[in-house]
Each structure stands twice: as C-alpha cells, then as structure tokens.
Design an enzyme around this catalytic site. Structure first.
Site, PDB file in Angstrom:
ATOM      1  N   HIS A 134       0.804  -1.230   0.000  1.00 57.93           N
ATOM      2  CA  HIS A 134       0.000   0.000   0.000  1.00 57.93           C
ATOM      3  C   HIS A 134       0.839   1.282   0.000  1.00 57.93           C
ATOM      4  O   HIS A 134       0.337   2.338  -0.384  1.00 57.93           O
ATOM      5  CB  HIS A 134      -0.920   0.043   1.220  1.00 57.93           C
ATOM      6  CG  HIS A 134      -1.971  -1.028   1.242  1.00 57.93           C
ATOM      7  ND1 HIS A 134      -2.836  -1.235   0.197  1.00 57.93           N
ATOM      8  CD2 HIS A 134      -2.288  -1.954   2.199  1.00 57.93           C
ATOM      9  CE1 HIS A 134      -3.649  -2.243   0.499  1.00 57.93           C
ATOM     10  NE2 HIS A 134      -3.339  -2.692   1.698  1.00 57.93           N
ATOM     11  N   ASP A 169      -3.363 -10.893  -1.762  1.00 58.09           N
ATOM     12  CA  ASP A 169      -3.839 -10.338  -0.503  1.00 58.09           C
ATOM     13  C   ASP A 169      -5.320  -9.997  -0.627  1.00 58.09           C
ATOM     14  O   ASP A 169      -5.802  -9.656  -1.705  1.00 58.09           O
ATOM     15  CB  ASP A 169      -3.031  -9.062  -0.204  1.00 58.09           C
ATOM     16  CG  ASP A 169      -3.148  -8.582   1.212  1.00 58.09           C
ATOM     17  OD1 ASP A 169      -4.211  -8.041   1.561  1.00 58.09           O
ATOM     18  OD2 ASP A 169      -2.182  -8.718   1.976  1.00 58.09           O
ATOM     19  N   HIS A 171      -6.649  -7.413   0.341  1.00 61.13           N
ATOM     20  CA  HIS A 171      -6.716  -5.987   0.048  1.00 61.13           C
ATOM     21  C   HIS A 171      -5.997  -5.698  -1.268  1.00 61.13           C
ATOM     22  O   HIS A 171      -4.918  -6.239  -1.530  1.00 61.13           O
ATOM     23  CB  HIS A 171      -6.075  -5.175   1.177  1.00 61.13           C
ATOM     24  CG  HIS A 171      -6.730  -5.392   2.512  1.00 61.13           C
ATOM     25  ND1 HIS A 171      -6.454  -6.488   3.303  1.00 61.13           N
ATOM     26  CD2 HIS A 171      -7.642  -4.654   3.184  1.00 61.13           C
ATOM     27  CE1 HIS A 171      -7.179  -6.417   4.415  1.00 61.13           C
ATOM     28  NE2 HIS A 171      -7.906  -5.314   4.361  1.00 61.13           N
TER      29      HIS A 171
END
Length: 376
Positions: A134, A169, A171
């Site tokens: 991220h 993942d 996310h």
C-alpha cells in the site's frame, strides 16, 4: 528440485507494531519456527539467507527523500508537521520506535531475493517479512511504510527482466499498481476482496493501466464469501492465460493470507488449499519466483499458510500433506502435526450462486477489455 532461499534474520525480530495494531510483525518468526520444527528449511537445495542492507539511493528509487527523512525522524520520536499528510501517526500507520529500521530491513529482504534471482543463485526466494503493497512514494498507508514490492519489481525491471507481479492479498495492491500503471515491463495482477466492501476501495475491473501500460494492470475483485472453487475458477480463466501470454521472466508474488476464513479484517471464505493448488500451477511456468508475506490478521492461520506456501515453492511439502490435514481454519487450530493444509470448508448454498455469478461477470469483463490486448 528448486534452489530456494528463506530470507530472514534476528534483526527483523527486534521490532514490533504497537500491541493494539492488528498487524503482527512476529508472523515471520513464527513461520520460521514451524518450518524448523518440520525440517523444511535445510537440505534439498533449501537455505536461510539474511537480508541485505539497502542503500538510501535504493529506497529513493521510489520514495521521496523528504518522506524518508520524516519517517526516520518519526522512528526516533521526532514529530513533523507533515505526519498526517504522509499518513503517519494514524491507527493504520502508527509511529513507533524502530518503524523506519524495520521497514528498511524488510525491504532489504525483498531486495536480497531480487539479487539472488538476478545472480541465478536461486529459483525461489521467500521473504515473509515483506509484502507492504500500500505504501506510496511519499506516504504510508494500510500498515505499510516502505513499499518493498515496488522496489523489488523495479530492481528486476531495471536489470531487463519482464516481471509479473501477482498479488493475492485480500486488500488491493494499490501502491504497486500505481507505481507501474503506465508501464508494460511490470504487469500487475491483483486478486482481492471487492473495493466496495474492503479497504482501500480500489482495484476494479476497469483499472487496466494507461498509455503503454494499458492492459498491463489487471484486477480481479472478489465478492464477500468467495470460496476455494470460485477463486480457482478465476485463476484458471484469468491468471493462467494472461501469465502464459505475457511470458514473464520473473514472478513477484505477494502472499497475503487475509483471504483465509476467520481473518478478522476481511470477508472471504478461503482455505490455504486453494493457495497451494495455484502455486503448484504457477510453478509450471518455470520462471523464478520472488515471494513475500503481506496481510493476514489471524496469526496462526497466516503462519501456517506461509509455511505451506514455502513447502510448495521449495518442493518440500511433507507427504502427510498430500491429503487434507486435520488442522486449519475450520477447527481454529494450528496443530500442524495434523498437516499444514486446512480442512475443506463448505460454502453456504445460498451464497454460492451469487458468488459464482459475480466471478463470472468479472471474468467476462476482463476477457473483453484486457485479453484482446494480449492476443488472447
């Protein structure tokens, strides 16, 4: 037989996120303990390797000098007015002693894997302390401070390698996608829970890259409750044909385990068997694999999932795990004496049809918008 390196050191065990943070930095150590207890870290081409120490200029290939300065000072307890603008000091990215040093060390482990692959010393490198997908050039996000995956992909690409970045993942891997959105030397392919129900709210089918990179960003948003069979279909229909068409020279793999059932931060219903099955399929491409950890907030399930992934990648799966084990998410157990693989889970009949329909719709969209770009 694969030549496989497990990248870890005691340096990575010195740091920890605050106790109230969902992310545990202890997962890598616990994964290593499982592997040691089962004799899966040595012999047959397997070895442990310490991370390298990244140079500042290595980190600045992606991150801004100012951001790194602020993060380093924050690690020493020095406040800066840009903290909030940079995502620091939030519940998702708390400031704690050693945060900079830990993030750098984790990045050094991923970069070490890249160097081992470029030197043709290994076929597989696994850094369970990495996977911080991220983080952006000048901000922290989602427990991620330095984006080791972007740095690893950049190192491989600058050496002339065609890279497939595969992110599983729960996310969306937004930081990595953004870094290569205009490029075609790194294809980013992320399978994750739909952004309508989970952070960071991105990663939809129409995000396919721009300019030269059009068609080289691929997103497979998964509906709540996605089960093994549905994910397997997405892998078979999307990942396999795109990987074959793209023909990567290196695969960078983010192995977040927060898609497993019982994870407290996501809403998928997977077992680690589906990860093991497509890892076996992925290895058939016969290209080097640089794997990292990632999300996974049910620590026991995550560490056992990573141990299983290592055993597959390193050609070391115990014979007793060729069948379904007795431990796993269904029993809320990490008794890996019963096997690293999870017990099978049954999807609720009432949800299966809706899940299948959503997966089929996503497959159709990608087949229409992305496949023609790659001649599929």
């Amino acid at each position: 037989m694969n030549r496989a390196a497990f990248i870890h050191s005691e340096e990575l065990e010195k740091y920890s996120y605050p106790s109230d943070c969902p992310l545990s930095a202890d997962r890598a150590r616990r994964t290593r303990q499982i592997l040691l207890s089962m004799g899966l870290l040595s012999g047959e081409g397997r070895r442990e390797v310490p991370p390298l120490v990244p140079r500042r200029r290595d980190l600045e290939k992606f991150h801004s000098a100012h951001y790194l300065d602020v993060l380093q000072k924050a690690s020493q307890g020095v406040f800066h007015e840009d903290w909030l603008k940079m995502g620091l000091g939030t519940p998702d990215c708390p400031v704690f002693a050693g945060v900079y040093e830990f993030a750098v060390a984790a990045s050094g482990a991923t970069l070490k894997g890249a160097e081992l692959i470029l030197a043709d010393e290994v076929d597989v490198a696994f850094n369970p302390s990495g996977g911080y997908h991220h983080a952006g050039p000048d901000y922290a996000s989602g427990f991620c401070y330095i984006n080791d995956l972007v740095l690893g992909c950049m190192r491989l690409a600058e050496a002339g390698k065609k890279v497939l970045y595969l992110d599983v993942d729960a996310h969306h891997g937004d930081g990595v996608q953004n870094a290569f959105y205009h490029r075609r030397d790194v294809m980013t392919l992320s399978m994750h829970e739909n952004g309508k129900t989970l952070y960071p709210g991105t990663g939809f089918e129409d995000e396919i890259g721009t300019g030269e990179g059009k068609g080289y960003a691929v997103n497979v948003p998964l509906p709540v409750g996605t089960y093994d069979g549905a994910l397997s279909k997405a892998v078979r229909k999307i990942v396999v044909p795109l990987a074959q068409a793209y023909a990567p020279e290196v695969i960078v793999l983010q192995l977040g385990m927060d898609g497993l059932a019982a994870d407290p931060l996501a809403h998928l219903n997977l077992t680690n068997n589906v990860y093991a099955d497509w890892l076996i399929r992925l290895k058939k491409l016969k290209v080097p694999i640089l794997a990292t950890g990632g999300g996974g907030y049910h620590v026991d399930n995550t560490t056992r999932g990573w141990a299983l992934a290592w055993s597959i990648l390193a050609d070391a799966e115990p014979e007793e795990d060729l069948s379904i084990g007795m431990g796993g998410v269904m029993l809320e157990s990490t008794d890996y004496q019963g096997g690293l693989r999870d017990r099978m889970l049954l999807s609720h009949g009432g949800q299966r049809q809706a899940i299948d329909e959503a997966i089929d719709a996503t497959i159709a969209k990608i087949e229409k918008t992305v496949f023609p770009i790659h001649g599929i």
